[in-house]
Design a protein around this motif. Sequence first.
Motif, short mmCIF file in Angstrom:
data_model
loop_
_atom_site.label_atom_id
_atom_site.label_comp_id
_atom_site.label_asym_id
_atom_site.label_seq_id
_atom_site.Cartn_x
_atom_site.Cartn_y
_atom_site.Cartn_z
N UNK A 161 0.60 -1.38 0.06
CA UNK A 161 0.20 -0.09 0.00
C UNK A 161 0.96 1.15 -0.02
N UNK A 162 0.45 2.33 -0.75
CA UNK A 162 1.00 3.34 -0.99
C UNK A 162 0.14 4.70 -0.65
N UNK A 163 0.30 5.75 0.16
CA UNK A 163 -0.61 6.96 0.16
C UNK A 163 0.20 8.00 -0.17
N UNK A 164 -0.62 8.99 -0.47
CA UNK A 164 0.08 10.49 -0.48
C UNK A 164 -1.11 11.28 0.33
N UNK A 165 -0.23 12.42 1.11
CA UNK A 165 -0.98 13.13 1.93
C UNK A 165 -0.18 14.48 1.49
N UNK A 166 -1.26 15.51 1.94
CA UNK A 166 -0.77 17.02 1.61
C UNK A 166 -0.50 17.62 3.01
N UNK A 167 0.33 18.24 3.41
CA UNK A 167 0.57 18.90 4.83
C UNK A 167 0.67 20.46 4.71
N UNK A 168 -0.22 21.23 4.90
CA UNK A 168 -0.36 22.64 4.77
C UNK A 168 0.46 23.08 6.43
N UNK A 194 -2.07 19.31 10.15
CA UNK A 194 -2.02 17.78 9.98
C UNK A 194 -1.98 17.48 8.70
N UNK A 195 -1.45 16.39 8.31
CA UNK A 195 -1.48 15.93 6.82
C UNK A 195 -2.98 15.57 6.55
N UNK A 196 -3.26 15.88 5.38
CA UNK A 196 -4.61 15.42 4.83
C UNK A 196 -4.32 14.42 3.56
N UNK A 197 -5.32 13.35 3.50
CA UNK A 197 -5.21 12.43 2.61
C UNK A 197 -5.50 12.92 1.16
N UNK A 198 -4.61 12.19 0.27
CA UNK A 198 -4.79 12.59 -1.30
C UNK A 198 -5.32 11.56 -1.93
N UNK A 199 -4.43 10.45 -1.88
CA UNK A 199 -4.88 9.00 -2.77
C UNK A 199 -4.17 7.89 -2.31
N UNK A 200 -4.63 6.62 -2.59
CA UNK A 200 -4.21 5.49 -1.88
C UNK A 200 -3.90 4.53 -3.38
N UNK A 232 -8.85 8.03 -4.75
CA UNK A 232 -8.44 9.28 -5.08
C UNK A 232 -9.32 10.31 -4.73
N UNK A 233 -9.96 10.18 -3.52
CA UNK A 233 -11.09 11.06 -3.39
C UNK A 233 -10.48 12.40 -2.78
N UNK A 234 -9.12 12.47 -2.24
CA UNK A 234 -8.79 13.52 -1.54
C UNK A 234 -7.97 14.38 -2.55
N UNK A 235 -7.90 14.31 -3.76
CA UNK A 235 -7.04 14.79 -4.75
C UNK A 235 -7.80 16.18 -4.81
N UNK A 236 -7.44 17.39 -4.61
CA UNK A 236 -8.33 18.49 -4.44
C UNK A 236 -8.68 19.16 -6.12
N UNK A 237 -8.23 18.82 -6.98
CA UNK A 237 -8.71 19.13 -8.46
C UNK A 237 -8.06 18.11 -9.56
N UNK A 238 -8.56 18.36 -10.66
CA UNK A 238 -8.21 17.62 -11.59
C UNK A 238 -6.64 17.85 -12.19
#
Lengths: 114, 112
Positions: free
Chosen positions: A31-38, A42-48, A57-63
């Motif tokens: 498993x591999x995850x991407x998170x975005x941390x402003x 705290x980190x926020x989920x992007x994709x798995x 990929x529900x956390x991706x903020x835009x296309x």
Amino acid sequence: GAGVSQSPRYKVAKRGQDVALRCDPISGHVSLFWYQQALGQGPEFLTYFQNEAQLDKSGLPSDRFFAERPEGSVSTLKIQRTQQEDSAVYLCASSLLESTDTQYFGPGTRLTVL
Amino acid sequence: QQQVKQSPQSLIVQKGGISIINCAYENTAFDYFPWYQQFPGKGPALLIAIRPDVSEKKEGRFTISFNKSAKQFSLHIMDSQPGDSATYFCAAIDGSARQLTFGSGTQLTVLP
């Protein structure tokens, strides 16, 4: 490798440029995850990914955000036409199995969009 | 919607003191609750974790207390040391979703 590695560690982009961020997970981790941390958050989920399949990929903020893991190991997060609000630390994490809860994080890539 | 609320935002304790960080969650589907420690310029590192079938877990100087009915959990750091100065994040996983949901973080400073 001994841990999750990410490159580059720092990236400065002009607004509108495309960037690609790389993640090398721990060898054998499914498993591999991407998170975005402003900053200051705290980190926020992007994709798995589970192996090469992108299951969430529900956390991706835009296309403009796109991630891939074509051979089930190294992953790339691509951001097209970067905007200032994309400035953040992008963290990658991996876990051994799809059912394993423990996630091991890399050091992150700090992206600054000018 | 913030699913994991963390407090305090910052905490200063003297060396040898007890540091306490609290978190509350809303999603009853969460079934795994880790705490991560993050130093500047580094990624989060797993510190200790608990499942909701136990009320307390202790590893060395670190203890998680878990109250399932109140949907709250906390991290206690005993005999706090200057080397513990870092940002601490509570987190939770929904077993079906796999991704971590993080709290907003607590910046801990332990004075020598």
